[in-house]
Design an enzyme around this catalytic site. Structure first.
Site, short mmCIF file in Angstrom:
data_model
loop_
_atom_site.label_atom_id
_atom_site.label_comp_id
_atom_site.label_asym_id
_atom_site.label_seq_id
_atom_site.Cartn_x
_atom_site.Cartn_y
_atom_site.Cartn_z
N GLU A 43 14.05 -9.01 -18.12
CA GLU A 43 13.34 -10.17 -18.52
C GLU A 43 14.21 -11.38 -18.73
O GLU A 43 13.99 -12.35 -18.53
CB GLU A 43 13.18 -9.72 -19.81
CG GLU A 43 11.80 -8.78 -19.94
CD GLU A 43 10.54 -9.15 -19.29
OE1 GLU A 43 10.33 -10.42 -19.17
OE2 GLU A 43 9.64 -8.54 -18.81
N TYR A 126 9.26 -13.99 -27.13
CA TYR A 126 8.38 -13.32 -25.86
C TYR A 126 9.49 -12.03 -25.33
O TYR A 126 8.84 -10.86 -25.14
CB TYR A 126 8.32 -14.17 -24.71
CG TYR A 126 8.07 -13.46 -23.33
CD1 TYR A 126 6.97 -12.93 -22.82
CD2 TYR A 126 9.06 -13.04 -22.29
CE1 TYR A 126 6.60 -12.41 -21.88
CE2 TYR A 126 9.05 -12.56 -21.12
CZ TYR A 126 7.76 -12.02 -20.87
OH TYR A 126 7.45 -11.34 -19.85
N ASP A 144 3.19 -14.91 -22.81
CA ASP A 144 4.07 -16.02 -22.07
C ASP A 144 2.93 -16.85 -21.23
O ASP A 144 1.66 -16.88 -21.72
CB ASP A 144 5.04 -15.50 -20.98
CG ASP A 144 4.19 -14.86 -19.82
OD1 ASP A 144 2.89 -14.58 -19.96
OD2 ASP A 144 4.95 -14.46 -18.91
#
Ligand code: SF4
Length: 367
Positions: A43, A126, A144
């Site tokens: 991520e 997020y 997102d």
């Protein structure tokens, strides 16, 4: 959308994901659990970069540092070197800091809740929600830009970004299932990047088309709504090209802090919003008399057409006043330089524009 419809969205997305979800190095479809270290690393790497770019980096990192403990023990320089090419080095530094903190504060295991994850360096809302959902099965609302687009289209939601973000999250929360929240989050990420694209979404391939109000109305591309860009204000100020008898021009250094801090300039008044030329002229007279002591010179001053320069937050018009100083003066203002030596001084582009305009000469106008 009623309750039944809300579960419908989650069910349809999960079935679609089972059929169409991609296998990626950091996510194996159908795996009961994902390693939080892998989820976190991928991520962070994926921020502002594509899956294709990230894949080889992810694989290299996992090979070099198979666990978060290995990464925490690695010298920062090694991490920065391996990160080269992914850009945004602050993220690589935070990566290392976060690995160290996971070891120091959490005994080498990532914490399992969104809240605790958020407390780690480099982990924003997020990423915290994504790790909590994908690695720990927490029904966290992952949101997102891609997911915002899907949600606003589903509802033809009129609120504008960025102010409406909390409302969009609340809408998204209504669909987030307790069952397989991680797979559900990933299904939305995939749908957003492959099907529900910003332009020309592939609605005929979309598993939640029947639930989509924007599809029904045919105005999918109108969502999400964005706040109109702010109009930049226009500021104006006089700038002084003061020349002495030797043909030298007066320069001064700008304050260290603020715009163009520490750079050289031709003296100018504060850059603020001013109404018109009359405002500027009276200020010119004041500055010359009070700050510089050039009372008589104003009569022979000339001006050229203003210079326009655009900064991030405003447009600036500088109105040059060309003044021949008959008397020598010094004080804090006094750095005299010949125009051919300007390159030895840190003159910003804006000021070189002023110099050029004055040198062009033919546009010189009387006051
Ligand atoms: S139907 Fe089209 S606009 Fe609606 S969610 Fe699916 S892809 Fe997006």
């Amino acid at each position: 959308m009623g309750n039944a419809k809300m579960t419908e969205v989650a069910d349809a997305m999960l079935s679609w994901y089972d059929e169409n979800g991609r296998d990626l190095p950091w996510r194996i479809k159908g795996a009961p659990h994902h390693d939080p270290y892998h989820v976190w690393l991928s991520e962070i790497m994926l921020q502002q970069t594509t899956v294709v770019t990230v894949k080889p980096y992810f694989e290299k990192f996992i090979q070099l540092w198979p666990t978060v403990k290995d990464m925490a023990c690695a010298p920062l320089d090694d991490i920065l070197t391996q990160w080269a090419g992914l850009g945004y080095y602050a993220r690589a530094r935070n990566l290392h800091k976060c690995a160290e903190e996971v070891c120091r504060k959490w005994g080498g295991e990532f914490p399992a809740t969104e809240e605790d994850l958020l407390s780690l360096p480099g982990i924003g809302p997020y990423t915290a929600a994504a790790i909590a959902a994908i690695a720990f099965d927490e029904a966290a609302v992952v949101i997102d830009g891609n997911i915002e687009r899907i949600v606003t289209r589903l509802y033809r939601f009129d609120g504008t970004l960025p102010a409406a973000r909390p409302d969009i999250k609340a809408l998204a929360a209504q669909h987030t299932p307790n069952n397989r929240p991680g797979d559900y989050a990933q299904s939305l990420m995939d749908l957003g990047s492959r099907i529900c694209k910003p332009k020309k979404p592939l609605c005929h391939e979309c598993p939640i088309q029947v639930n989509c109000a924007a599809f029904e109305a045919g105005d999918m591309e109108q969502f999400p709504k964005k706040a109109p860009k702010k109009v930049k204000p226009t500021r104006r100020a006089p700038v002084f090209w003061i020349e002495n008898e030797r043909g030298e021009v007066l320069l001064r250094r700008r304050e260290e802090t603020g715009l163009l801090g520490g750079m050289m300039e031709f003296p100018s008044a504060d850059w603020v919003e001013r109404e018109d030329k009359a405002d500027i002229l009276s200020e010119v007279a004041e500055i010359l008399a009070e700050d510089v002591g050039l009372v008589n010179e104003l009569k022979s001053a000339k001006t050229v057409t203003p210079i326009k320069h655009t900064f991030t937050h405003f447009h600036l018009y500088l109105h040059p006043y060309i003044i021949r100083a008959e008397t020598e003066f010094g004080g804090n203002w006094a750095v005299w330089a010949r125009p051919e030596d300007f390159r030895d001084y840190a003159l910003p582009t804006l000021m070189t524009k002023v110099a050029k305009k004055v040198a062009e000469g033919q546009e010189v106008l009387p006051l």
